[in-house]
Scaffold this active site. Structure first.
Site, PDB file in Angstrom:
ATOM      1  N   HIS A  99       0.991  -0.830   0.195  1.00 20.58           N
ATOM      2  CA  HIS A  99      -0.226   0.145  -0.298  1.00 20.58           C
ATOM      3  C   HIS A  99       0.575   1.111   0.156  1.00 20.58           C
ATOM      4  O   HIS A  99       1.523   1.371   0.276  1.00 20.58           O
ATOM      5  CB  HIS A  99      -0.504   0.061   0.871  1.00 20.58           C
ATOM      6  CG  HIS A  99      -2.169  -0.818   1.061  1.00 20.58           C
ATOM      7  ND1 HIS A  99      -2.744  -1.355  -0.117  1.00 20.58           N
ATOM      8  CD2 HIS A  99      -2.733  -1.900   2.752  1.00 20.58           C
ATOM      9  CE1 HIS A  99      -3.543  -2.424   0.779  1.00 20.58           C
ATOM     10  NE2 HIS A  99      -3.520  -2.614   1.622  1.00 20.58           N
ATOM     11  N   CYS A 157      -0.039   2.118  -4.338  1.00 19.74           N
ATOM     12  CA  CYS A 157      -1.041   3.493  -4.459  1.00 19.74           C
ATOM     13  C   CYS A 157      -0.601   4.888  -3.800  1.00 19.74           C
ATOM     14  O   CYS A 157       0.719   4.538  -3.702  1.00 19.74           O
ATOM     15  CB  CYS A 157      -2.771   3.841  -4.084  1.00 19.74           C
ATOM     16  SG  CYS A 157      -3.747   2.644  -4.542  1.00 19.74           S
TER      17      CYS A 157
END
Length: 386
Positions: free
Chosen positions: A229, A272
């Site tokens: 992430h 991301c």
């Protein structure tokens, strides 16, 4: 003269010559990844065309793929022994002054040989066996955030392609922010292998990961893949603590002690960089004997390719893996056998990912990878030769 323009100016002659054995050129084209297997089957299966018609369709297909594919096609025509024997007329057709090969062959003039020698001098030397280490950090199971299902598929694809490119592939899974930082420092300094036990480093061997067999040793290049992430400028450990991407790359800065000084270091970041959707826009028509010391900048010889631009999300399929990593692996498989440099291949990744749609509404959710680098030379990765 550009490769595409050269093909255009010699199109009729090339087509007439290749008609002598159109299946040979189709087979060579698919073997060298100039066309896909689907395109090969489509070209082969056009029943309404004679041999000349098949060749015309094939040459048009190559030219429509752009300058890089045209150059690769002309390179194939000038270097493949079977093609040279089957189509001897090609030698006269492709004049010396139009030689487009990146390396010296007999068809090139002596004048061009000097230019090609200079090109080789401007390319990173990758002579070690293996070429180097490929380290994959794969964060899947987070303490507080949703897991990253599908990431293991990305890891498998990366391991396959970089082992094929002659790298030793190592992986550590589910690392906290501090563990990521320390394992990177360990690899940057090539520390005592006993210190790696904490990170449960695995090694890719015979299509699977097993326990580390021997101490990692750096070669002539280094690949670092971080799958996690992330948010603007950072990736997260499984404890949801952020590690700056800039801090990751700075760990491998050139220094007198670093085993990777003057060697290329490539960072592939699948994470991301925010939560905002990235909307699309509808287009309208569109060293040696030098007595003087040579210094290089600390942050030289680095390439970073991030799955998306800052502030935006990146897409990952829970079964097939992420858009970005899967495209990287696909384009490496296609471009490396053609001796394409890494920047060319990764630009193609940018273009492929940019064309994908993340929503049923066209243009609503897009993804745009970002490349930045301080490479001083051409980086060309070469696969194992069977």
């Amino acid at each position: 003269m550009a490769a595409k323009e050269l093909m255009r100016s010699n199109k009729t002659s090339i087509q007439e010559t290749l008609c002598a054995d159109y299946m040979l050129i189709l087979n060579k084209a698919v073997q060298n990844n100039l066309i896909t297997s689907r395109e090969y089957n489509n070209l082969k299966g056009i029943n309404r065309l004679n041999e000349e018609g098949h060749v015309v369709e094939f040459v048009d297909k190559v030219m429509n793929k752009g300058e890089e594919t045209c150059q690769a096609f002309l390179t194939l025509l000038q270097t493949d022994d079977e093609i040279q024997q089957t189509y001897p007329q090609l030698k006269n057709m492709l004049k010396k002054e139009t030689c487009l090969l990146p390396y010296s062959v007999q068809a090139c003039s002596d004048e061009n040989t000097d230019d090609q020698k200079q090109m080789r001098q401007e390319e990173y030397e990758l002579n070690s066996q293996p070429t180097g280490l490929c380290l994959i950090i794969n964060n899947v199971n987070f303490l507080y955030s949703k897991g990253r299902t599908g990431s293991d598929k990305d890891v498998e694809s990366l391991a396959e392609v970089f082992s094929w490119l002659r790298f030793r592939v190592l992986m550590c899974k589910d690392q906290t922010k501090d563990q990521m930082k320390r394992v990177l420092e360990c690899f940057a300094s090539q520390c005592d292998p006993s210190l790696l036990k904490e990170f449960n480093v695995k090694e890719w061997t015979h299509s699977r990961f097993i326990d580390l067999q021997e101490a990692p040793k750096h070669g002539d290049a280094f690949i670092c893949c971080v799958l996690s992430h992330g948010n603007k400028g950072v990736v997260f450990g499984i404890d949801d603590e952020p590690l700056a991407i800039k801090e990751i790359t700075k760990t491998f800065m050139a220094s007198h002690q670093s085993p990777l000084t003057d060697k290329p270091k490539v960072f592939l970041i699948q994470a991301c960089q925010g939560v905002a959707p990235h909307p699309g826009v509808l287009l309208k028509d569109l060293q040696g004997d030098n007595p003087h010391p040579i210094f290089i900048p600390q942050e030289s010889d680095v390439l970073v390719n991030i799955a998306t631009v800052e502030d935006c999300e990146a897409f990952r399929n829970i079964k097939t893996g992420s858009w970005f990593i899967q495209s990287v692996c696909k384009q490496l498989k296609e471009g490396c056998p053609r001796n394409e440099e890494i920047e060319v291949i990764l630009r193609r990744v940018n273009n492929e990912v940019a064309q994908k749609e993340g929503s049923s509404v066209p243009g609503a959710r897009k993804q745009m990878p970002e490349i930045r680098h301080t490479l001083r030379k051409r980086l060309v990765l070469t696969p194992h030769r069977n």
